[in-house]
Motif scaffolding. Structure first.
Motif, mmCIF file in Angstrom:
data_model
loop_
_atom_site.group_PDB
_atom_site.id
_atom_site.type_symbol
_atom_site.label_atom_id
_atom_site.label_comp_id
_atom_site.label_asym_id
_atom_site.label_seq_id
_atom_site.Cartn_x
_atom_site.Cartn_y
_atom_site.Cartn_z
ATOM 1 N N ARG A 222 0.985 -1.269 0.262
ATOM 2 C CA ARG A 222 0.405 0.184 -0.045
ATOM 3 C C ARG A 222 1.245 1.181 0.322
ATOM 4 O O ARG A 222 0.351 2.628 -0.255
ATOM 5 N N GLN A 223 1.529 1.244 0.269
ATOM 6 C CA GLN A 223 3.415 2.353 0.470
ATOM 7 C C GLN A 223 3.853 2.276 -0.728
ATOM 8 O O GLN A 223 4.819 3.026 -0.874
ATOM 9 N N PHE A 224 3.831 1.461 -2.039
ATOM 10 C CA PHE A 224 4.419 1.196 -3.115
ATOM 11 C C PHE A 224 4.708 2.850 -3.844
ATOM 12 O O PHE A 224 5.334 3.291 -4.061
ATOM 13 N N GLY A 225 3.483 3.922 -3.779
ATOM 14 C CA GLY A 225 4.021 5.474 -3.893
ATOM 15 C C GLY A 225 5.152 6.175 -3.439
ATOM 16 O O GLY A 225 5.811 6.603 -4.017
ATOM 17 N N THR A 226 5.945 5.955 -1.904
ATOM 18 C CA THR A 226 7.357 6.124 -1.769
ATOM 19 C C THR A 226 8.596 5.044 -1.753
ATOM 20 O O THR A 226 9.801 5.143 -1.835
ATOM 21 N N TRP A 227 8.047 3.923 -2.436
ATOM 22 C CA TRP A 227 9.009 3.312 -2.408
ATOM 23 C C TRP A 227 9.727 3.275 -4.256
ATOM 24 O O TRP A 227 10.643 2.349 -4.242
ATOM 25 N N GLY A 228 8.643 2.729 -5.042
ATOM 26 C CA GLY A 228 8.650 2.046 -6.659
ATOM 27 C C GLY A 228 9.424 2.903 -7.621
ATOM 28 O O GLY A 228 10.191 2.093 -7.465
ATOM 29 N N SER A 229 9.370 3.731 -6.894
ATOM 30 C CA SER A 229 10.286 5.274 -8.119
ATOM 31 C C SER A 229 11.505 4.565 -7.485
ATOM 32 O O SER A 229 12.668 5.207 -8.012
ATOM 33 N N VAL A 230 12.139 4.418 -6.093
ATOM 34 C CA VAL A 230 13.634 4.161 -6.078
ATOM 35 C C VAL A 230 13.401 3.407 -5.654
ATOM 36 O O VAL A 230 14.908 2.797 -5.150
ATOM 37 N N ILE A 231 12.982 2.158 -6.235
ATOM 38 C CA ILE A 231 13.730 0.587 -6.429
ATOM 39 C C ILE A 231 15.623 0.767 -6.085
ATOM 40 O O ILE A 231 15.586 -0.394 -5.798
ATOM 41 N N SER A 232 15.555 0.503 -7.866
ATOM 42 C CA SER A 232 16.725 0.443 -7.866
ATOM 43 C C SER A 232 18.022 0.945 -6.836
ATOM 44 O O SER A 232 18.704 0.971 -7.281
ATOM 45 N N ASP A 233 17.529 2.298 -6.178
ATOM 46 C CA ASP A 233 18.559 2.885 -5.484
ATOM 47 C C ASP A 233 19.176 1.565 -4.125
ATOM 48 O O ASP A 233 20.427 1.421 -3.666
ATOM 49 N N GLU A 234 18.065 1.038 -4.033
ATOM 50 C CA GLU A 234 17.954 -0.140 -2.608
ATOM 51 C C GLU A 234 18.523 -1.115 -3.220
ATOM 52 O O GLU A 234 19.551 -1.696 -2.335
ATOM 53 N N PHE A 235 17.610 -1.198 -4.159
ATOM 54 C CA PHE A 235 17.752 -3.270 -4.494
ATOM 55 C C PHE A 235 18.458 -3.599 -6.308
ATOM 56 O O PHE A 235 18.312 -1.987 -7.013
ATOM 57 N N ASP A 236 20.046 -4.185 -6.568
ATOM 58 C CA ASP A 236 20.725 -4.702 -7.381
ATOM 59 C C ASP A 236 20.195 -5.130 -8.392
ATOM 60 O O ASP A 236 18.879 -6.482 -7.827
ATOM 61 N N PRO A 237 19.636 -5.004 -9.307
ATOM 62 C CA PRO A 237 18.543 -5.427 -10.512
ATOM 63 C C PRO A 237 18.987 -6.738 -10.984
ATOM 64 O O PRO A 237 18.765 -7.957 -11.622
ATOM 65 N N GLU A 238 20.234 -6.776 -10.615
ATOM 66 C CA GLU A 238 21.460 -7.919 -10.923
ATOM 67 C C GLU A 238 21.643 -9.332 -9.872
ATOM 68 O O GLU A 238 22.035 -10.171 -10.348
ATOM 69 N N LYS A 239 20.887 -9.475 -8.772
ATOM 70 C CA LYS A 239 20.972 -10.104 -7.920
ATOM 71 C C LYS A 239 19.629 -10.472 -7.744
ATOM 72 O O LYS A 239 18.817 -10.378 -8.141
ATOM 73 N N ASP A 240 20.008 -12.232 -6.897
ATOM 74 C CA ASP A 240 18.394 -12.915 -6.865
ATOM 75 C C ASP A 240 17.238 -12.186 -5.676
ATOM 76 O O ASP A 240 17.976 -11.609 -4.798
ATOM 77 N N THR A 241 16.054 -11.814 -6.216
ATOM 78 C CA THR A 241 15.707 -11.008 -5.039
ATOM 79 C C THR A 241 14.337 -11.729 -5.242
ATOM 80 O O THR A 241 13.595 -13.028 -5.817
ATOM 81 N N TYR A 242 14.232 -12.790 -3.440
ATOM 82 C CA TYR A 242 13.022 -12.867 -3.096
ATOM 83 C C TYR A 242 11.424 -12.105 -2.394
ATOM 84 O O TYR A 242 11.993 -11.290 -1.860
ATOM 85 N N VAL A 243 10.336 -12.914 -3.126
ATOM 86 C CA VAL A 243 9.065 -11.427 -2.808
ATOM 87 C C VAL A 243 8.414 -12.566 -1.824
ATOM 88 O O VAL A 243 7.861 -13.803 -2.653
#
Length: 287
Positions: A222-243
């Motif tokens: 529900r807080q996507f608006g606060t983190w969606g635009s900066v997701i690549s600043d906190e997480f590396d797209p090259e690494k395995d990601t688990y949700v």
């Protein structure tokens, strides 16, 4: 342009983010951000050429400038995704198509012409279709797109009309997989995994307070608006990601979105933390 998707999952959408709808098509891409809902419904109809806005995908790949050549070159496509923009005119508008080709060859940007002349709803985004892979487009468009050298404009005809399309970039196809709670538990026994893997919990804070797993960063949906635009600043797209989420539904929505943003390998925890508690670790509370 795109085939009807077989994907159906619980999701509704913020009404102020919906684009105009072509009632006869449905996009295979999940629009985002979705609202949290309790009743599963099928994904709504969305226009086939308007998956997402260009600002979220173009990144460091600027739109080519200057003259653009027309090509009929081809390649097999392999396991790649391509970033495509296009414009669409009617089947009887061959004269207009020829004039637009001439203007592009003289240096006019295809995206500018798309805004003015395209009859596809993607004109609102300068004709940007986003990252696509094989199996998501009608055959004629797919063959032309995956045969086109980068930055060269290709002309093709489908049942929707005449297209001028341009491939701006390509990348290795990203992967999205389910991971069973048992397998996740096994991996989590290795301290190196906890340190190196990217673990995202998309549940709400009140849910996390009731049950949680170590190492997961909480990014409430529900807080996507606060983190969606900066997701690549906190997480590396090259690494395995688990949700992770409660039952694996919201996490699948986010996992699909991460895949659309270029994350190379994304894992959705099947059944969520509830399945983890029931099948793996009863000390984790259920709710």
């Amino acid at each position: 342009m795109l085939r009807t998707s077989s994907l159906s999952y619980p999701v509704t959408f913020f009404s102020n983010l919906r684009l105009p709808v072509l009632s006869s098509f449905r996009s295979p891409f999940p629009s985002f951000p979705p609202k949290l809902v309790s009743t599963p419904i099928s994904a709504p109809q969305t226009p086939p050429f308007c998956q997402r806005t260009p600002s979220s995908m173009v990144g460091s790949n600027p739109r080519p400038q200057g003259k653009v050549m027309f090509s009929s070159g081809r390649s097999d496509g392999g396991n790649k995704e391509i970033l495509v923009q296009h414009l669409l005119v009617g089947q009887d508008d061959v004269k207009m198509l020829t004039e637009l080709q001439k203007r592009i060859s003289e240096g006019v940007d295809l995206s500018d012409l798309a805004v003015e002349y395209s009859i596809c709803p993607s004109k609102e985004n300068g004709g940007m279709l986003g990252w696509v892979r094989k199996g998501q487009m009608v055959p004629e468009f797919e063959e032309a797109a995956f045969s086109a050298p980068l930055n060269k404009v290709v002309r093709c005809k489908t049942k929707f009309g005449w297209h001028l399309l341009q491939v701006l970039s390509e990348r290795e196809e990203s992967k999205l997989e389910d991971i069973a709670p048992e397998e996740l538990h096994s991996k989590m026994q290795d301290p190196i995994f906890i340190e190196e893997a990217q673990l995202i919990d998309v549940r709400e804070p009140e849910e996390v307070a009731q049950a949680s797993l170590p190492g997961f960063k909480v990014l409430p949906l529900r807080q996507f608006g606060t983190w969606g635009s900066v997701i690549s600043d906190e997480f590396d797209p090259e690494k395995d990601t688990y949700v992770l989420c409660h039952h694996g539904v919201r996490s699948l929505q986010v996992a699909k979105w991460l895949q659309s943003q270029g994350f190379k390998k994304v894992f959705n925890v099947a059944g969520g933390i509830h399945a983890y508690s029931v099948n793996v670790d009863p000390s984790v509370p259920t709710y």
